[in-house]
Scaffold this motif. Structure first.
Motif, short mmCIF file in Angstrom:
data_model
loop_
_atom_site.label_atom_id
_atom_site.label_comp_id
_atom_site.label_asym_id
_atom_site.label_seq_id
_atom_site.Cartn_x
_atom_site.Cartn_y
_atom_site.Cartn_z
N GLY A 213 0.80 -1.45 0.00
CA GLY A 213 0.16 -0.32 0.32
C GLY A 213 0.78 1.06 0.25
N SER A 214 2.26 1.20 -0.20
CA SER A 214 3.00 2.57 -0.18
C SER A 214 4.07 2.00 -0.21
CB SER A 214 3.39 3.29 1.44
OG SER A 214 3.89 3.92 1.31
N PRO A 215 4.07 2.44 -1.60
CA PRO A 215 2.99 2.82 -2.54
C PRO A 215 2.35 1.39 -3.22
CG PRO A 215 4.84 2.62 -4.24
CD PRO A 215 5.44 2.56 -2.46
N ARG A 216 1.41 2.03 -3.85
CA ARG A 216 0.38 0.38 -4.22
C ARG A 216 1.36 0.08 -5.56
NH1 ARG A 216 -2.67 -3.39 -3.44
NH2 ARG A 216 -4.55 -3.91 -5.08
N VAL A 217 1.50 -1.08 -5.66
CA VAL A 217 1.59 -1.51 -6.74
C VAL A 217 0.94 -2.91 -7.64
CG1 VAL A 217 4.12 -2.83 -7.61
CG2 VAL A 217 4.23 -1.87 -5.84
N THR A 218 0.88 -1.98 -9.04
CA THR A 218 -0.12 -3.70 -9.35
C THR A 218 1.39 -4.34 -10.51
OG1 THR A 218 -1.09 -1.71 -11.30
CG2 THR A 218 -1.73 -2.29 -9.47
N LEU A 219 0.59 -5.17 -11.40
CA LEU A 219 1.26 -6.09 -12.35
C LEU A 219 0.03 -6.20 -13.86
CD1 LEU A 219 4.05 -7.33 -13.34
CD2 LEU A 219 2.94 -9.55 -11.77
N HIS A 220 0.49 -6.06 -15.30
CA HIS A 220 -0.16 -7.23 -15.84
C HIS A 220 0.69 -7.47 -16.86
CE1 HIS A 220 -3.08 -6.87 -18.84
NE2 HIS A 220 -2.09 -6.17 -19.72
N ILE A 221 0.58 -7.97 -17.01
CA ILE A 221 0.88 -9.75 -18.39
C ILE A 221 0.58 -9.77 -18.89
CG2 ILE A 221 2.73 -11.34 -18.00
CD1 ILE A 221 3.16 -11.00 -15.52
N ASP A 222 0.82 -9.17 -20.74
CA ASP A 222 0.35 -9.74 -21.49
C ASP A 222 1.02 -10.37 -22.71
OD1 ASP A 222 -1.40 -9.70 -23.76
OD2 ASP A 222 -1.01 -8.34 -24.62
N GLY A 223 0.51 -11.90 -22.67
CA GLY A 223 1.77 -12.65 -23.83
C GLY A 223 2.20 -13.41 -22.62
N SER A 224 2.69 -14.64 -24.10
CA SER A 224 3.74 -15.49 -23.46
C SER A 224 4.94 -15.33 -23.45
CB SER A 224 2.76 -17.53 -23.43
OG SER A 224 4.33 -18.11 -23.47
N GLU A 225 5.66 -15.97 -23.09
CA GLU A 225 7.47 -15.67 -22.37
C GLU A 225 7.20 -17.01 -23.01
OE1 GLU A 225 8.76 -17.71 -17.85
OE2 GLU A 225 7.11 -15.98 -17.78
N VAL A 226 6.95 -17.97 -23.57
CA VAL A 226 7.72 -18.87 -24.25
C VAL A 226 8.23 -17.96 -25.85
CG1 VAL A 226 8.05 -20.80 -25.43
CG2 VAL A 226 5.73 -20.56 -23.37
N GLY A 227 10.10 -18.60 -25.74
CA GLY A 227 10.51 -17.84 -27.01
C GLY A 227 11.60 -17.21 -26.25
N TYR A 228 11.61 -17.27 -25.20
CA TYR A 228 12.09 -16.53 -24.22
C TYR A 228 13.17 -16.51 -23.10
CZ TYR A 228 9.23 -12.34 -26.73
OH TYR A 228 8.68 -11.50 -27.16
N ASP A 229 14.43 -17.10 -23.46
CA ASP A 229 15.18 -17.42 -23.08
C ASP A 229 16.01 -16.72 -21.38
OD1 ASP A 229 17.41 -15.41 -23.21
OD2 ASP A 229 18.89 -16.20 -25.23
N ALA A 230 16.48 -17.61 -21.00
CA ALA A 230 16.30 -17.72 -19.81
C ALA A 230 17.39 -15.98 -18.72
CB ALA A 230 17.72 -18.61 -18.71
N GLY A 231 18.40 -15.85 -19.75
CA GLY A 231 19.19 -14.53 -19.78
C GLY A 231 18.02 -13.54 -20.03
N GLN A 232 17.53 -13.41 -20.90
CA GLN A 232 16.60 -12.45 -21.03
C GLN A 232 15.51 -12.14 -20.14
OE1 GLN A 232 15.61 -13.60 -24.97
NE2 GLN A 232 16.34 -11.97 -25.66
N LEU A 233 15.11 -13.59 -19.25
CA LEU A 233 13.87 -13.21 -18.65
C LEU A 233 14.60 -12.59 -17.25
CD1 LEU A 233 11.80 -16.09 -19.07
CD2 LEU A 233 10.71 -13.92 -20.23
N THR A 234 15.52 -13.35 -16.83
CA THR A 234 16.90 -12.66 -15.61
C THR A 234 16.45 -11.13 -15.83
OG1 THR A 234 17.57 -14.62 -15.75
CG2 THR A 234 18.44 -13.11 -14.44
N ALA A 235 17.24 -10.88 -17.04
CA ALA A 235 17.60 -9.44 -16.94
C ALA A 235 16.17 -8.58 -17.14
CB ALA A 235 17.96 -8.92 -18.62
N LEU A 236 15.18 -8.87 -17.68
CA LEU A 236 13.30 -8.12 -17.89
C LEU A 236 13.20 -8.68 -15.82
CD1 LEU A 236 11.71 -9.56 -20.54
CD2 LEU A 236 12.69 -7.65 -19.97
N TYR A 237 13.74 -9.02 -15.01
CA TYR A 237 12.99 -9.07 -13.64
C TYR A 237 14.65 -8.96 -12.95
CZ TYR A 237 12.37 -11.17 -8.57
OH TYR A 237 12.32 -11.31 -7.53
N ARG A 238 15.67 -7.95 -13.32
CA ARG A 238 16.39 -7.45 -12.67
C ARG A 238 15.70 -5.89 -12.63
NH1 ARG A 238 17.86 -10.49 -9.14
NH2 ARG A 238 19.64 -12.32 -10.09
N ALA A 239 15.56 -5.77 -14.05
CA ALA A 239 14.84 -4.64 -14.59
C ALA A 239 13.79 -3.78 -13.56
CB ALA A 239 14.66 -4.09 -15.97
#
Length: 431
Positions: A305-331
């Protein structure tokens, strides 16, 4: 002397340069000199036609001069591998030829004619193949002319014909031996040149290998620095925030304080798990990484609630390797950490859109902003700098939009690694 030097130097320019005779033929001239000396002295002592002592002495002195010329030339090549000047080489050849005539004139045994086969032999090393053949033909022609002018009916004399044939055969063998020796010498030179080139290449490769090792070490050091900052740095920040919250609400709101402590414990466990994952990755034992689940888990524990965080995911992560997904998570971690620590935002939105050719992650807050990141003098912190390096290594782009009082938007775009069509249908998920 000068005219002959120039005549012999002309074919030299078109053929091989003066070179040192190969070791395998250095003994040839010495053996011939010794044989001629022995035969001449023996004939002078026991022959049917005794020779005057003065003639025998001249014979011995001339042969000794031949030995001295060979010794002087060999001494030159022992001191240096440089070629003899054309004039010097021609002078030595003329001196030998003169001594050959003196030896032949003073020799009663008649064996000294064999010395003339050394003319094309030595000329081959000094001036090349063409000069050797010309001089060899000249020697054969000179002997034939002597028989024609001095020996009546020589063409009917079996001994004269035999001498001519044997002399011609000696000339052929001398030129052939010089050709073989020269080929051996050139092959040895090519081998030595190849060895030198290989040694030089080996040293260069060692230098390149050391440079690659240095660059690899620096690259790995930077990667570890990014991992420590993005993983442990994020969780330690979260732990510090939750502990401060627990302390602040300890007497005012016991439930909120307990939840803050629980979130701090979760961050500690998550930090430990990410350390273990990093160790497994170093051992090539990394487990598959699911970005959607990791982001949902991250938002669930951050959204207090401080701050309020929302998450929206559109599509499938199939086709992206672990290095790319990890980079997005770190971002996402970096964006959320900065929003909580610095932005004083009321709401943070995390969105991920998986497309057919690329994936786009955006972390947007409505906080105070960080000013214009492209303004002169604006220097990003280590987290954003490391994140940009991580994204660029994957062929992606990082963009930041911010203005004072207007919030901050952090976006990361990465290309798809496998063709579209292998994943599941796109779905929309919001939390």
């Amino acid at each position: 002397m000068t005219a002959m030097s120039q005549a012999l130097a002309a074919p030299r320019a078109r053929t091989a340069p003066h070179r040192r005779p190969a070791r395998s033929v250095l003994w040839v001239s010495s053996v011939l000199y010794a044989a001629v000396l022995f035969a001449g002295v023996y004939y002078a002592l026991v022959g049917d036609d005794p020779q005057p002592p003065l003639r025998t002495a001249g014979f011995v002195v001339a042969v000794a001069g031949l030995f001295a010329l060979d010794a002087a030339e060999r001494q030159h090549f022992r001191r240096t591998s440089a070629a003899l000047p054309a004039a010097t080489a021609a002078g030595l050849l003329v001196a030998r030829l003169a001594l050959f005539f003196v030896v032949a004139a003073c020799d009663g045994a008649g064996l000294s004619r064999v010395l003339f086969v050394l003319v094309p032999f030595t000329a081959y090393f000094a001036f090349g193949r063409r000069a050797s053949l010309v001089l060899g033909a000249g020697c054969a022609g000179a002997l034939l002319a002597w028989y024609v002018l001095a020996v009546d009916g020589w063409y009917a004399d079996a001994e004269a014909i035999s001498d001519l044939l044997m002399f011609g055969l000696g000339l052929v063998l001398a030129v052939s031996m010089a050709t073989v020796a020269t080929g051996e010498q050139e092959a040895r030179g090519r081998v030595e040149s190849t060895v030198r080139e290989l040694t030089h290449s080996h040293r260069r490769l060692e230098g390149y290998a050391a440079r690659v090792a240095e660059l690899s070490t620096a690259r790995e050091r930077n990667r570890l620095a990014r991992e420590i900052h993005d993983s442990l740095g994020h969780h330690l920040t979260a732990i510090a925030v939750q502990l401060e919250k627990a302390e602040a609400f300890r007497d005012l709101d016991r439930a909120a304080a307990d939840r803050a402590l629980a979130d701090a414990r979760w961050s500690a466990r998550r930090a430990l798990e990410e350390v273990r994952q990093s160790v497994r990755a170093l051992r090539d034992e990394a487990e598959p990484f699911a970005l959607s689940a990791a982001l949902a888990d991250l938002v669930r524990h951050i959204d207090d609630g401080s701050p309020r965080v929302t998450l929206h995911i559109d599509g499938s992560e199939v086709g992206y390797d672990a290095g790319q997904l990890t980079a997005l998570y770190r971002a996402a971690q970096e964006g959320l950490t900065n929003a909580r620590r610095h932005a004083d935002a009321a709401h943070v939105k995390v969105s991920v859109a998986y497309g057919s050719s690329h994936v786009r992650l955006v972390v947007a807050d409505d906080g105070s902003g960080i000013g214009d990141p492209a303004a002169p003098g604006a220097a990003p912190g280590f987290g954003l700098r490391g994140l940009r390096e991580r994204v660029q290594l994957l062929g992606g782009e990082l963009d930041i939009e911010s203005a004072a009082g207007a919030g901050t938007t952090l976006g990361v775009t990465l290309p798809r690694t496998t063709p579209a069509g292998n994943g599941t249908a796109s779905t929309g998920r919001t939390r």
